[in-house]
Design an enzyme around this catalytic site. Structure first.
Site, PDB file in Angstrom:
ATOM      1  N   ASP A  10      45.808  46.774  42.490  1.00 40.63           N
ATOM      2  CA  ASP A  10      44.555  47.534  42.610  1.00 40.63           C
ATOM      3  C   ASP A  10      43.693  46.902  43.712  1.00 40.63           C
ATOM      4  O   ASP A  10      42.569  46.440  43.475  1.00 40.63           O
ATOM      5  CB  ASP A  10      43.795  47.579  41.289  1.00 40.63           C
ATOM      6  CG  ASP A  10      43.326  46.215  40.807  1.00 40.63           C
ATOM      7  OD1 ASP A  10      42.276  46.157  40.124  1.00 40.63           O
ATOM      8  OD2 ASP A  10      43.981  45.188  41.131  1.00 40.63           O
ATOM      9  N   ASP A  15      44.571  41.083  45.431  1.00 39.66           N
ATOM     10  CA  ASP A  15      45.790  41.905  45.450  1.00 39.66           C
ATOM     11  C   ASP A  15      46.354  41.954  46.873  1.00 39.66           C
ATOM     12  O   ASP A  15      47.569  41.887  47.082  1.00 39.66           O
ATOM     13  CB  ASP A  15      45.488  43.334  45.014  1.00 39.66           C
ATOM     14  CG  ASP A  15      44.882  43.426  43.643  1.00 39.66           C
ATOM     15  OD1 ASP A  15      43.667  43.164  43.515  1.00 39.66           O
ATOM     16  OD2 ASP A  15      45.612  43.726  42.691  1.00 39.66           O
ATOM     17  N   ASN A  39      40.066  47.767  40.545  1.00 40.53           N
ATOM     18  CA  ASN A  39      38.924  47.228  41.298  1.00 40.53           C
ATOM     19  C   ASN A  39      38.077  48.340  41.914  1.00 40.53           C
ATOM     20  O   ASN A  39      36.869  48.201  42.085  1.00 40.53           O
ATOM     21  CB  ASN A  39      39.424  46.304  42.409  1.00 40.53           C
ATOM     22  CG  ASN A  39      39.853  44.958  41.881  1.00 40.53           C
ATOM     23  OD1 ASN A  39      39.198  44.386  41.002  1.00 40.53           O
ATOM     24  ND2 ASN A  39      40.960  44.441  42.388  1.00 40.53           N
ATOM     25  N   THR A 125      49.225  43.242  39.049  1.00 37.31           N
ATOM     26  CA  THR A 125      48.042  42.413  39.312  1.00 37.31           C
ATOM     27  C   THR A 125      46.748  43.204  39.142  1.00 37.31           C
ATOM     28  O   THR A 125      45.700  42.811  39.670  1.00 37.31           O
ATOM     29  CB  THR A 125      48.097  41.827  40.744  1.00 37.31           C
ATOM     30  OG1 THR A 125      48.030  42.916  41.688  1.00 37.31           O
ATOM     31  CG2 THR A 125      49.363  41.015  40.959  1.00 37.31           C
ATOM     32  N   PHE A 166      38.981  41.290  33.392  1.00 41.00           N
ATOM     33  CA  PHE A 166      38.887  42.632  33.971  1.00 41.00           C
ATOM     34  C   PHE A 166      40.158  43.456  33.790  1.00 41.00           C
ATOM     35  O   PHE A 166      40.106  44.581  33.298  1.00 41.00           O
ATOM     36  CB  PHE A 166      38.547  42.531  35.467  1.00 41.00           C
ATOM     37  CG  PHE A 166      38.413  43.860  36.146  1.00 41.00           C
ATOM     38  CD1 PHE A 166      39.473  44.385  36.879  1.00 41.00           C
ATOM     39  CD2 PHE A 166      37.239  44.597  36.059  1.00 41.00           C
ATOM     40  CE1 PHE A 166      39.357  45.622  37.516  1.00 41.00           C
ATOM     41  CE2 PHE A 166      37.105  45.826  36.689  1.00 41.00           C
ATOM     42  CZ  PHE A 166      38.173  46.341  37.411  1.00 41.00           C
ATOM     43  N   ASN A 167      41.316  42.951  34.213  1.00 39.27           N
ATOM     44  CA  ASN A 167      42.525  43.777  34.206  1.00 39.27           C
ATOM     45  C   ASN A 167      42.873  44.287  32.810  1.00 39.27           C
ATOM     46  O   ASN A 167      43.314  45.416  32.640  1.00 39.27           O
ATOM     47  CB  ASN A 167      43.727  42.990  34.758  1.00 39.27           C
ATOM     48  CG  ASN A 167      43.681  42.840  36.272  1.00 39.27           C
ATOM     49  OD1 ASN A 167      42.957  43.583  36.938  1.00 39.27           O
ATOM     50  ND2 ASN A 167      44.402  41.864  36.805  1.00 39.27           N
ATOM     51  N   HIS A 240      43.305  35.073  42.247  1.00 39.63           N
ATOM     52  CA  HIS A 240      43.974  35.405  40.980  1.00 39.63           C
ATOM     53  C   HIS A 240      45.403  35.909  41.184  1.00 39.63           C
ATOM     54  O   HIS A 240      46.358  35.332  40.688  1.00 39.63           O
ATOM     55  CB  HIS A 240      43.200  36.520  40.262  1.00 39.63           C
ATOM     56  CG  HIS A 240      41.772  36.244  39.962  1.00 39.63           C
ATOM     57  ND1 HIS A 240      41.336  35.424  38.937  1.00 39.63           N
ATOM     58  CD2 HIS A 240      40.642  36.730  40.546  1.00 39.63           C
ATOM     59  CE1 HIS A 240      40.019  35.413  38.905  1.00 39.63           C
ATOM     60  NE2 HIS A 240      39.569  36.197  39.862  1.00 39.63           N
ATOM     61  N   ASP A 241      45.540  37.011  41.888  1.00 42.61           N
ATOM     62  CA  ASP A 241      46.787  37.768  41.872  1.00 42.61           C
ATOM     63  C   ASP A 241      47.985  37.067  42.497  1.00 42.61           C
ATOM     64  O   ASP A 241      49.100  37.163  41.966  1.00 42.61           O
ATOM     65  CB  ASP A 241      46.561  39.141  42.528  1.00 42.61           C
ATOM     66  CG  ASP A 241      45.541  39.965  41.755  1.00 42.61           C
ATOM     67  OD1 ASP A 241      44.915  40.844  42.366  1.00 42.61           O
ATOM     68  OD2 ASP A 241      45.388  39.727  40.553  1.00 42.61           O
TER      69      ASP A 241
HETATM   70  O1  RIB Z   1      40.026  39.388  36.669  1.00 39.70           O
HETATM   71  C1  RIB Z   1      40.640  39.287  37.931  1.00 39.70           C
HETATM   72  C2  RIB Z   1      41.524  40.450  38.192  1.00 39.70           C
HETATM   73  O2  RIB Z   1      40.741  41.638  38.231  1.00 39.70           O
HETATM   74  C3  RIB Z   1      42.213  40.382  39.558  1.00 39.70           C
HETATM   75  O3  RIB Z   1      43.455  41.029  39.494  1.00 39.70           O
HETATM   76  C4  RIB Z   1      41.293  41.151  40.458  1.00 39.70           C
HETATM   77  O4  RIB Z   1      41.963  41.725  41.583  1.00 39.70           O
HETATM   78  C5  RIB Z   1      40.837  42.236  39.526  1.00 39.70           C
HETATM   79  O5  RIB Z   1      41.849  43.236  39.515  1.00 39.70           O
HETATM   80 CA    CA Z   2      43.933  42.883  41.029  1.00 39.37          CA
END
Ligand code: RIB
Ligand code: CA
Length: 312
Positions: A10, A15, A39, A125, A166-167, A240-241
């Site tokens: 996303d 990403d 996102n 991701t 979030f994801n 993160h990803d």
């Molecule tokens: O919480 C972080 C995640 O949420 C990451 O994958 C970032 O790209 C968002 O998608």
């Molecule tokens: Ca992401």
């Protein structure tokens, strides 16, 4: 043999870096990039995936758009972190020269898995909507998925609510399908990804490459740094990803611990939480390898080396 993967994204700044890492790695055969609402809205995350591939000269990987909203709950985006376009920072002129594959992402995921002999890994991701839908669309793919290495969740605090990352929070119902699927799963959650903060000295390593992709990474990371500083007070945005990709490239880079993990889909205040039984209090089956420790120097060497590999 390189590990075949489908990257479900996303984009999103991290990403974008995950796409560049996966494509550059000789240990990975990037079969497809699938996009999902997360996102930003699906049109924006899909355009961003095409923009990243266009900028990097990635023309041999199909990009297919997937679900434009979560299975049940209302859509939420992260414009406060990734901006209105979802990839603020760099400037993009004109349309990307990478086409959009006409297939729906869910159909492409099912098609590739059903045609495989069980050697494909999924690397989501973003929110797990596409993956959950694919599992419901065609349950016969389950034994065909070699492993899922995902970015999402946390055993402690979330980053969207006190409980939820979030994801997972964007689509907890999809996440529940995936976490209960029985497919071998590695969870790269916030406790791992926050070890990969792109601090100014790290960003300088990309700048010191003096290459188009090095500069592209700097443009993305500088914007990402500004929002993470403002929203979370971090001295560097967590990448993160790419950690979920790094586990595929070299599992020894990421220490993991088996644990039972449930996804909260009913509670009012902890909705979207990954409930991680790290201390095996419940004695339930350990359905997840929870990533706990990142070899940070090796991770950054890998990340900078991948961007450098795109050349001048
Ligand atoms: O919480 C972080 C995640 O949420 C990451 O994958 C970032 O790209 C968002 O998608
Ligand atoms: Ca992401």
């Amino acid at each position: 043999m390189p590990q075949k993967i489908i990257l479900d994204v996303d984009p999103g700044h991290d990403d974008a870096m995950a796409i560049l890492l996966a494509n550059a790695s000789p240990e990975i055969d990037l079969l497809a990039i699938t996009t999902v609402a997360g996102n930003q809205t699906l049109p924006k995350t899909t355009l961003n995936a095409r923009r990243v591939c266009s900028r990097a000269g990635i023309h041999d990987v199909p990009i297919a758009a997937g679900c434009d909203r979560p299975l049940v709950r209302e859509q939420r985006v992260a414009a406060n972190i990734h901006g209105e376009s979802g990839l603020e920072g760099p400037t993009f002129s004109g349309e990307p020269d990478v086409p959009l594959d006409p297939r729906h992402a869910v159909d492409l995921i099912v098609e590739l898995l059903m045609a495989s002999d069980g050697d494909i890994m999924l690397v989501p991701t973003g929110p797990l909507t596409n993956i959950g839908m694919a599992m419901r669309r065609e349950p016969r793919i389950l034994p065909k998925i070699r492993h899922i290495s995902l970015m999402g969740g946390a055993w402690g605090f979330g980053n969207q609510t006190p409980s939820a990352e979030f994801n997972i929070l964007v689509d907890p119902e999809a996440a529940r399908i995936v976490f209960e699927s029985g497919v071998p799963l590695t969870m790269c959650g916030l406790e791992l990804t926050h070890q990969a903060k792109a601090t100014p000295d790290i960003i300088q390593r990309f700048a010191d490459l003096h290459t188009p992709l090095g500069d592209f990474a700097v443009e993305m990371l500088q914007f990402f740094a500004s929002t993470y500083r403002r929203m979370h007070g971090f001295d560097g945005p967590p990448l993160h990803d790419p950690t979920a990709v790094a586990w595929v490239i070299d599992p020894t880079m990421v220490e993991t611990q088996p644990a039972h993990v449930d996804i909260e889909t009913h509670a009012e205040f902890s909705y979207g939480r990954t409930v991680v039984d790290l201390h095996d209090v419940l004695g339930l089956p350990k359905n997840v390898q929870v990533a706990t420790k990142l070899d940070v120097p090796r991770f950054w060497d890998l990340m900078v080396g991948a961007i450098a590999s795109y050349g001048a």
